[in-house]
Design a protein around this motif. Sequence first.
Motif, short mmCIF file in Angstrom:
data_model
loop_
_atom_site.label_atom_id
_atom_site.label_comp_id
_atom_site.label_asym_id
_atom_site.label_seq_id
_atom_site.Cartn_x
_atom_site.Cartn_y
_atom_site.Cartn_z
N ASN A 20 -43.95 -15.73 -5.41
CA ASN A 20 -43.05 -15.94 -6.54
C ASN A 20 -43.16 -17.36 -7.08
O ASN A 20 -42.17 -18.08 -7.22
CB ASN A 20 -41.60 -15.64 -6.15
CG ASN A 20 -40.68 -15.60 -7.36
OD1 ASN A 20 -41.15 -15.64 -8.50
ND2 ASN A 20 -39.39 -15.53 -7.13
N LEU A 21 -44.39 -17.77 -7.36
CA LEU A 21 -44.64 -19.02 -8.07
C LEU A 21 -46.06 -18.96 -8.59
O LEU A 21 -47.01 -18.82 -7.80
CB LEU A 21 -44.44 -20.24 -7.17
CG LEU A 21 -44.27 -21.58 -7.90
CD1 LEU A 21 -43.56 -22.59 -7.00
CD2 LEU A 21 -45.61 -22.18 -8.34
N CYS A 22 -46.21 -19.03 -9.90
CA CYS A 22 -47.55 -19.09 -10.49
C CYS A 22 -47.69 -20.40 -11.24
O CYS A 22 -46.70 -20.99 -11.69
CB CYS A 22 -47.82 -17.88 -11.39
SG CYS A 22 -46.57 -17.59 -12.68
N ARG A 23 -48.93 -20.86 -11.37
CA ARG A 23 -49.18 -22.18 -11.98
C ARG A 23 -50.30 -22.08 -13.01
O ARG A 23 -51.26 -21.33 -12.83
CB ARG A 23 -49.56 -23.16 -10.87
CG ARG A 23 -49.79 -24.60 -11.36
CD ARG A 23 -51.22 -24.88 -11.74
NE ARG A 23 -52.13 -24.95 -10.62
CZ ARG A 23 -53.45 -25.11 -10.76
NH1 ARG A 23 -54.00 -25.18 -11.95
NH2 ARG A 23 -54.24 -25.15 -9.70
N LEU A 24 -50.15 -22.85 -14.10
CA LEU A 24 -51.18 -22.91 -15.14
C LEU A 24 -51.35 -24.35 -15.57
O LEU A 24 -50.37 -25.04 -15.85
CB LEU A 24 -50.77 -22.05 -16.35
CG LEU A 24 -51.67 -22.13 -17.58
CD1 LEU A 24 -53.02 -21.48 -17.31
CD2 LEU A 24 -51.01 -21.49 -18.79
N ILE A 73 -53.69 -15.62 -15.97
CA ILE A 73 -55.12 -15.38 -15.80
C ILE A 73 -55.85 -15.99 -16.98
O ILE A 73 -55.26 -16.22 -18.05
CB ILE A 73 -55.44 -13.88 -15.70
CG1 ILE A 73 -55.04 -13.18 -17.01
CG2 ILE A 73 -54.75 -13.24 -14.50
CD1 ILE A 73 -55.58 -11.78 -17.14
N THR A 74 -57.12 -16.27 -16.80
CA THR A 74 -57.96 -16.80 -17.88
C THR A 74 -59.19 -15.92 -18.01
O THR A 74 -59.96 -15.78 -17.06
CB THR A 74 -58.37 -18.26 -17.62
OG1 THR A 74 -57.19 -19.06 -17.47
CG2 THR A 74 -59.20 -18.79 -18.77
N LEU A 75 -59.37 -15.30 -19.18
CA LEU A 75 -60.52 -14.46 -19.46
C LEU A 75 -61.10 -14.86 -20.81
O LEU A 75 -60.35 -15.01 -21.79
CB LEU A 75 -60.13 -12.99 -19.48
CG LEU A 75 -59.80 -12.35 -18.12
CD1 LEU A 75 -59.32 -10.92 -18.31
CD2 LEU A 75 -61.00 -12.38 -17.20
N HIS A 76 -62.42 -15.03 -20.86
CA HIS A 76 -63.10 -15.40 -22.11
C HIS A 76 -62.50 -16.66 -22.71
O HIS A 76 -62.41 -16.81 -23.94
CB HIS A 76 -63.03 -14.25 -23.13
CG HIS A 76 -63.40 -12.91 -22.59
ND1 HIS A 76 -64.63 -12.65 -22.01
CD2 HIS A 76 -62.70 -11.75 -22.51
CE1 HIS A 76 -64.68 -11.38 -21.63
NE2 HIS A 76 -63.52 -10.82 -21.91
N GLY A 77 -62.07 -17.59 -21.83
CA GLY A 77 -61.50 -18.85 -22.29
C GLY A 77 -60.10 -18.74 -22.83
O GLY A 77 -59.58 -19.70 -23.40
N ARG A 78 -59.44 -17.61 -22.64
CA ARG A 78 -58.10 -17.37 -23.17
C ARG A 78 -57.12 -17.20 -22.02
O ARG A 78 -57.36 -16.39 -21.11
CB ARG A 78 -58.12 -16.11 -24.04
CG ARG A 78 -56.80 -15.75 -24.70
CD ARG A 78 -56.89 -14.37 -25.34
NE ARG A 78 -55.68 -14.03 -26.05
CZ ARG A 78 -55.60 -13.89 -27.37
NH1 ARG A 78 -56.68 -14.09 -28.11
NH2 ARG A 78 -54.47 -13.55 -27.95
N ASP A 79 -56.01 -17.93 -22.05
CA ASP A 79 -54.98 -17.82 -21.03
C ASP A 79 -54.01 -16.68 -21.40
O ASP A 79 -53.57 -16.58 -22.55
CB ASP A 79 -54.19 -19.12 -20.91
CG ASP A 79 -55.05 -20.28 -20.45
OD1 ASP A 79 -55.93 -20.05 -19.61
OD2 ASP A 79 -54.83 -21.41 -20.94
N ALA A 122 -58.04 -11.22 -11.93
CA ALA A 122 -58.89 -11.08 -13.10
C ALA A 122 -60.34 -11.31 -12.69
O ALA A 122 -60.66 -12.32 -12.06
CB ALA A 122 -58.49 -12.07 -14.19
N LEU A 123 -61.22 -10.36 -13.05
CA LEU A 123 -62.63 -10.45 -12.73
C LEU A 123 -63.39 -11.15 -13.85
O LEU A 123 -63.01 -11.06 -15.03
CB LEU A 123 -63.22 -9.06 -12.49
CG LEU A 123 -62.62 -8.29 -11.31
CD1 LEU A 123 -63.18 -6.87 -11.27
CD2 LEU A 123 -62.91 -9.00 -10.00
N TYR A 124 -64.48 -11.81 -13.48
CA TYR A 124 -65.28 -12.56 -14.45
C TYR A 124 -65.84 -11.67 -15.56
O TYR A 124 -66.12 -12.13 -16.66
CB TYR A 124 -66.43 -13.26 -13.72
CG TYR A 124 -67.26 -14.16 -14.59
CD1 TYR A 124 -66.76 -15.39 -15.02
CD2 TYR A 124 -68.55 -13.79 -14.98
CE1 TYR A 124 -67.52 -16.23 -15.82
CE2 TYR A 124 -69.32 -14.62 -15.79
CZ TYR A 124 -68.80 -15.83 -16.21
OH TYR A 124 -69.55 -16.65 -17.01
#
Length: 317
Positions: A20-24, A73-79, A122-124
């Motif tokens: 119960n803690l996520c970070r960006l 998550i970060t995919l294709h350079g997008r958060d 999230a997968l690459y």
Amino acid sequence: MYEREKTVMLGASASLLPNNLCRLRRNGKVWAGVVHRDRLNIVCASEPEADPRQVAANIGASNTSTILQAAWITLHGRDMLVLATVAGILIYEWDGSVLLHAHLLPTPPADASASFTRGIAALYSGVVCVGVHTGEIITLPVSDEGTVGEGESVRYHSRPVTALAAHGLVLVSADDQGTIVVAEDVEGLRKMCLIETYNETAVTCLRAWAGQIVAGYLSGHIRIYNLHDGKIQAEVCAHVRSVSGLDIAVESGLLITASEDTYVRVWQLGKIDLPIEHKYSFSERDTALCGVAFTDDLGAGYLTTGYDRLDLLCYAM
């Protein structure tokens, strides 16, 4: 090794949930998210004076759903922000301002046990993966433009999924009996290996790093496995209660764990002759910790909070 730097007030107290803690990290600032029932508190740890933001898990005009886990998550350079709820999966812009996609679970029959989603990775290849109480893993493709496609599912578990972790194209999943499955995304997820349960103890936290799987258990244990063949490399009786948070600083190999036993502990991974070495411990008195995260990829600081607390605790070297 670490000292309290500051506290940041949350908009509502933390629920007693593992992870119960996520970070960006975004634009040089550190953001943290903490779940309270059907809402996610988002605060900027770099600006303690800023007002917290709350994102409600809306599944209809007037209905909300209890959140069991949140993750950026970060995919294709997008958060993006992903909420795993008892009703299904919600994917937002990073700040929760716009709902991009909702994948809701079928309504369970009246006599069925509770349904839920839990475990986010999230997968690459551009796929968001979320675990389900049925033992399935829902996979949602995300295009370069940020459009989320319709979900498909695979089933590797006979018990509810509790945690997911990703390493490139490799997905690691675990369930409430402690079984861990490693799969690779090669024209769809393909199972690589299976790690049998230890005394049917649930996996609560999961990470993959440098060819290793690090798993935290309801029993308080940490176990390290080889990512490719599943062989165990180390086992530590790390806590006297459930491991409720786990993070790895990918550039330094530092591992941090938090537990309902009030302790945060930091470990060093990656040494050839010593797979894991204890470096630091600190007890947040009278606090059942429910999450922890490093502030950067070197492990120069960490964030934590606990059940029913209204603040985010920030530490730095």
